[in-house]
Design a protein around this motif. Sequence first.
Motif, PDB file in Angstrom:
ATOM      1  N   HIS A   1      45.311  53.229  38.677  1.00  0.00           N
ATOM      2  CA  HIS A   1      44.531  52.121  39.217  1.00  0.00           C
ATOM      3  C   HIS A   1      43.374  51.864  38.255  1.00  0.00           C
ATOM      4  CE1 HIS A   1      41.977  49.593  41.708  1.00  0.00           C
ATOM      5  NE2 HIS A   1      40.984  50.439  41.461  1.00  0.00           N
ATOM      6  N   ALA A   2      43.238  50.631  37.799  1.00  0.00           N
ATOM      7  CA  ALA A   2      42.167  50.306  36.848  1.00  0.00           C
ATOM      8  C   ALA A   2      41.506  49.005  37.267  1.00  0.00           C
ATOM      9  CB  ALA A   2      42.726  50.195  35.429  1.00  0.00           C
ATOM     10  N   GLY A   3      40.359  49.120  37.918  1.00  0.00           N
ATOM     11  CA  GLY A   3      39.598  47.951  38.322  1.00  0.00           C
ATOM     12  C   GLY A   3      38.449  47.684  37.373  1.00  0.00           C
ATOM     13  N   PRO A   4      37.601  46.719  37.682  1.00  0.00           N
ATOM     14  CA  PRO A   4      36.472  46.413  36.799  1.00  0.00           C
ATOM     15  C   PRO A   4      35.357  47.455  36.847  1.00  0.00           C
ATOM     16  CG  PRO A   4      36.434  44.999  38.738  1.00  0.00           C
ATOM     17  CD  PRO A   4      37.734  45.747  38.781  1.00  0.00           C
ATOM     18  N   HIS A   5      35.232  48.173  37.972  1.00  0.00           N
ATOM     19  CA  HIS A   5      34.144  49.142  38.132  1.00  0.00           C
ATOM     20  C   HIS A   5      34.571  50.581  37.867  1.00  0.00           C
ATOM     21  CE1 HIS A   5      31.376  46.210  39.902  1.00  0.00           C
ATOM     22  NE2 HIS A   5      32.428  45.747  40.579  1.00  0.00           N
ATOM     23  N   GLU A   6      35.808  50.911  38.180  1.00  0.00           N
ATOM     24  CA  GLU A   6      36.258  52.295  38.050  1.00  0.00           C
ATOM     25  C   GLU A   6      37.764  52.316  37.809  1.00  0.00           C
ATOM     26  OE1 GLU A   6      34.943  51.339  41.387  1.00  0.00           O
ATOM     27  OE2 GLU A   6      36.984  50.546  41.480  1.00  0.00           O
ATOM     28  N   ALA A   7      38.261  53.513  37.523  1.00  0.00           N
ATOM     29  CA  ALA A   7      39.696  53.700  37.302  1.00  0.00           C
ATOM     30  C   ALA A   7      40.084  55.078  37.818  1.00  0.00           C
ATOM     31  CB  ALA A   7      40.049  53.561  35.823  1.00  0.00           C
ATOM     32  N   SER A   8      41.374  55.243  38.116  1.00  0.00           N
ATOM     33  CA  SER A   8      41.865  56.548  38.556  1.00  0.00           C
ATOM     34  C   SER A   8      43.339  56.665  38.202  1.00  0.00           C
ATOM     35  CB  SER A   8      41.661  56.742  40.062  1.00  0.00           C
ATOM     36  OG  SER A   8      42.438  55.806  40.799  1.00  0.00           O
ATOM     37  N   PHE A   9      43.810  57.906  38.118  1.00  0.00           N
ATOM     38  CA  PHE A   9      45.218  58.154  37.828  1.00  0.00           C
ATOM     39  C   PHE A   9      45.529  59.610  38.113  1.00  0.00           C
ATOM     40  CE2 PHE A   9      42.808  58.806  33.938  1.00  0.00           C
ATOM     41  CZ  PHE A   9      43.322  59.955  33.373  1.00  0.00           C
ATOM     42  N   MET A  10      46.802  59.916  38.105  1.00  0.00           N
ATOM     43  CA  MET A  10      47.255  61.292  38.238  1.00  0.00           C
ATOM     44  C   MET A  10      47.754  61.784  36.896  1.00  0.00           C
ATOM     45  SD  MET A  10      46.787  62.277  41.379  1.00  0.00           S
ATOM     46  CE  MET A  10      47.763  63.804  41.363  1.00  0.00           C
ATOM     47  N   LEU A  11      47.383  63.000  36.561  1.00  0.00           N
ATOM     48  CA  LEU A  11      47.914  63.677  35.381  1.00  0.00           C
ATOM     49  C   LEU A  11      48.552  64.964  35.887  1.00  0.00           C
ATOM     50  CD1 LEU A  11      48.263  63.833  32.311  1.00  0.00           C
ATOM     51  CD2 LEU A  11      46.046  64.984  32.190  1.00  0.00           C
ATOM     52  N   GLY A  12      49.869  64.941  36.048  1.00  0.00           N
ATOM     53  CA  GLY A  12      50.521  66.058  36.715  1.00  0.00           C
ATOM     54  C   GLY A  12      50.022  66.132  38.147  1.00  0.00           C
ATOM     55  N   ARG A  13      49.434  67.276  38.520  1.00  0.00           N
ATOM     56  CA  ARG A  13      48.895  67.436  39.868  1.00  0.00           C
ATOM     57  C   ARG A  13      47.394  67.186  39.924  1.00  0.00           C
ATOM     58  NH1 ARG A  13      51.935  72.937  42.082  1.00  0.00           N
ATOM     59  NH2 ARG A  13      54.095  72.132  41.938  1.00  0.00           N
ATOM     60  N   THR A  14      46.813  66.793  38.795  1.00  0.00           N
ATOM     61  CA  THR A  14      45.366  66.574  38.728  1.00  0.00           C
ATOM     62  C   THR A  14      45.025  65.103  38.952  1.00  0.00           C
ATOM     63  OG1 THR A  14      45.082  68.402  37.158  1.00  0.00           O
ATOM     64  CG2 THR A  14      43.318  66.774  37.263  1.00  0.00           C
TER      65      THR A  14
ATOM     66  N   ARG B   1      40.089  40.217  30.857  1.00  0.00           N
ATOM     67  CA  ARG B   1      41.139  40.347  31.865  1.00  0.00           C
ATOM     68  C   ARG B   1      40.704  41.314  32.974  1.00  0.00           C
ATOM     69  NH1 ARG B   1      45.229  42.499  28.917  1.00  0.00           N
ATOM     70  NH2 ARG B   1      45.931  40.464  28.179  1.00  0.00           N
ATOM     71  N   THR B   2      40.046  42.396  32.581  1.00  0.00           N
ATOM     72  CA  THR B   2      39.602  43.392  33.560  1.00  0.00           C
ATOM     73  C   THR B   2      38.489  42.854  34.447  1.00  0.00           C
ATOM     74  OG1 THR B   2      40.192  45.217  32.067  1.00  0.00           O
ATOM     75  CG2 THR B   2      38.600  45.708  33.806  1.00  0.00           C
ATOM     76  N   LEU B   3      37.582  42.073  33.868  1.00  0.00           N
ATOM     77  CA  LEU B   3      36.393  41.633  34.598  1.00  0.00           C
ATOM     78  C   LEU B   3      36.580  40.338  35.376  1.00  0.00           C
ATOM     79  CD1 LEU B   3      33.585  42.382  31.978  1.00  0.00           C
ATOM     80  CD2 LEU B   3      34.132  43.693  34.021  1.00  0.00           C
ATOM     81  N   LYS B   4      37.602  39.556  35.070  1.00  0.00           N
ATOM     82  CA  LYS B   4      37.776  38.247  35.703  1.00  0.00           C
ATOM     83  C   LYS B   4      37.728  38.379  37.225  1.00  0.00           C
ATOM     84  CE  LYS B   4      38.946  33.787  35.429  1.00  0.00           C
ATOM     85  NZ  LYS B   4      38.061  32.779  34.818  1.00  0.00           N
ATOM     86  N   PRO B   5      36.684  37.829  37.872  1.00  0.00           N
ATOM     87  CA  PRO B   5      36.562  38.012  39.323  1.00  0.00           C
ATOM     88  C   PRO B   5      37.507  37.104  40.098  1.00  0.00           C
ATOM     89  CG  PRO B   5      34.727  36.702  38.496  1.00  0.00           C
ATOM     90  CD  PRO B   5      35.552  37.085  37.299  1.00  0.00           C
ATOM     91  N   ALA B   6      37.958  37.590  41.244  1.00  0.00           N
ATOM     92  CA  ALA B   6      38.890  36.810  42.058  1.00  0.00           C
ATOM     93  C   ALA B   6      38.188  35.655  42.757  1.00  0.00           C
ATOM     94  CB  ALA B   6      39.567  37.716  43.082  1.00  0.00           C
ATOM     95  N   GLY B   7      36.929  35.884  43.186  1.00  0.00           N
ATOM     96  CA  GLY B   7      36.253  34.854  43.951  1.00  0.00           C
ATOM     97  C   GLY B   7      35.035  34.268  43.289  1.00  0.00           C
TER      98      GLY B   7
ATOM     99  N   ALA C   1      38.290  33.191  24.826  1.00  0.00           N
ATOM    100  CA  ALA C   1      37.219  32.773  25.729  1.00  0.00           C
ATOM    101  C   ALA C   1      37.634  31.535  26.524  1.00  0.00           C
ATOM    102  CB  ALA C   1      35.942  32.499  24.937  1.00  0.00           C
ATOM    103  N   GLU C   2      38.303  30.601  25.866  1.00  0.00           N
ATOM    104  CA  GLU C   2      38.775  29.399  26.556  1.00  0.00           C
ATOM    105  C   GLU C   2      39.729  29.759  27.694  1.00  0.00           C
ATOM    106  OE1 GLU C   2      40.858  25.106  25.469  1.00  0.00           O
ATOM    107  OE2 GLU C   2      41.084  26.800  24.089  1.00  0.00           O
ATOM    108  N   GLN C   3      40.548  30.772  27.469  1.00  0.00           N
ATOM    109  CA  GLN C   3      41.545  31.157  28.468  1.00  0.00           C
ATOM    110  C   GLN C   3      40.925  31.823  29.690  1.00  0.00           C
ATOM    111  OE1 GLN C   3      44.528  33.837  26.930  1.00  0.00           O
ATOM    112  NE2 GLN C   3      45.576  34.042  28.896  1.00  0.00           N
ATOM    113  N   TYR C   4      39.892  32.669  29.470  1.00  0.00           N
ATOM    114  CA  TYR C   4      39.387  33.497  30.559  1.00  0.00           C
ATOM    115  C   TYR C   4      38.022  33.093  31.110  1.00  0.00           C
ATOM    116  CZ  TYR C   4      43.113  36.840  29.556  1.00  0.00           C
ATOM    117  OH  TYR C   4      44.338  37.439  29.387  1.00  0.00           O
ATOM    118  N   CYS C   5      37.184  32.444  30.312  1.00  0.00           N
ATOM    119  CA  CYS C   5      35.789  32.240  30.698  1.00  0.00           C
ATOM    120  C   CYS C   5      35.574  30.885  31.364  1.00  0.00           C
ATOM    121  CB  CYS C   5      34.874  32.343  29.473  1.00  0.00           C
ATOM    122  SG  CYS C   5      35.053  33.900  28.564  1.00  0.00           S
TER     123      CYS C   5
ATOM    124  N   GLY D   1      28.585  36.533  43.233  1.00  0.00           N
ATOM    125  CA  GLY D   1      30.019  36.711  43.041  1.00  0.00           C
ATOM    126  C   GLY D   1      30.489  36.504  41.617  1.00  0.00           C
ATOM    127  N   ASP D   2      29.627  35.963  40.752  1.00  0.00           N
ATOM    128  CA  ASP D   2      29.982  35.774  39.343  1.00  0.00           C
ATOM    129  C   ASP D   2      29.812  37.082  38.569  1.00  0.00           C
ATOM    130  OD1 ASP D   2      30.380  33.108  39.877  1.00  0.00           O
ATOM    131  OD2 ASP D   2      28.476  32.441  39.009  1.00  0.00           O
TER     132      ASP D   2
END
Length: 429
Positions: A214-227, A299-305, A331-335, A390-391
């Motif tokens: 899971h990789a959001g704009p504020h944090e990320a998480s994942f599993m590495l084996g059992r960790t 791409r990571t920061l583009k807010p939904a609302g 920039a034209e594509q995302y901003c 919200g921006d």
Amino acid sequence: MFREGRLDRILHAIKRFIPKPLFDFGAKIYHPLLSYSGALVYRFPSRHLKVIGVTGTKGKSTTVYFITRILEDAGLPVAAIGSLGFKIRDREWPNTLKMTMPGRWKLQKFLRTAADAGCAYVIMEVPSEGLAQGRHLGVRFDCAVFTGLHPEHIESHGSLEAYRAAKLILFRYCHGLHVINRDDPDAEYFMGFRAQKHLTYGIAGGDFHATYVHAGPHEASFMLGRTHVTLNVGGQFNVSNALAALAVCDAFGIPSSRAAQALAAIDRIPGRMEWVQREPFGVVVDYAHTPDSLRAVYRTLKPAGGRLLCVLGAAGGGRDRWKRPEFGRIAEQYCDAIYLTNEDPFDEDPERIMEDIAAGITGPSQAAKVHRIIDRKEAIAAALTDAQEGDITVITGKGSETSMALAGGTKIPWSDTRTVKDLLQGDHE
């Protein structure tokens, strides 16, 4: 007293008067001579250290930071070199050199100081230009890390193939541990060198393979084996950087479960997806200085609302001019609003640099969202003023840098993060 920087400047000045074949021949002698003489003067300090070198187009700084924090958390005395600054145990100071990897004598002096301070490890960024100039010579590397390859420094190296070849030097030179990003299309090139041990990592596969990402704009998480690994910095690219650090540290005896605790304790990385403010609108400072990294950040920061307001420029001094219109296209594509401004113009006309970026913004309806404000503080202020609840306002290109390079070799103090904080504080006074 010997000053390597002055000698480099003299060499650069006379380069235009010497036929290229003759200059190239002389450089083959000059670079190794300078590197090994520095190592000799400082008594080959890397022999008393475990040196971990990290190379790649992006992710070097964050990977170095992650490895450093994991080793420190394990109680090991550490030194570090890179864009984020210099560190020897508890002492830290900014990198004001405008170069990721110090010159040969400065590097050897740093390593000697680290060894004398009792450091066991040195983690350092190793850029392509440093390798091409032989700054690595006389340093014994125990580990080489490859984070990925994307077009950059093409004008300096001459081609993408030459740029890749420069990166490969580290893996040809280091025969200890090789840690390679398996997700990168160029991974096979780096896998082909002799080493005591090869490790791979990646999101798609590898010895250290992330799942449930899971990789959001504020944090990320994942599993590495059992960790379970949690990061307080966002973006899938930081999952990759964390995997590199986990692979390296596991090879040096720190299990992933212990390393994950150190990663979870990191609340921010200066100038790397750094959230200066989260509410009522977000403000992020990031170093993104290549098309791929800029796209990933947007791409990571583009807010939904809300809207994405982007402050950006491009480096001058003849550095990768091809990137400028690419920045504009991305920039034209995302901003939703674009604030073109100064970054590090060196001796180039800042207006021309902004024109080059704007050339990539071609949509007929896009002109209204482009603001050209040459003063970087004023551009940031305009973006913050325009931001609504919200921006997200993102300021890219300089990250944690502490100066701005102007014409005639002039450098002025500068900090994107400090500027944002001052402007936001002014709003509340």
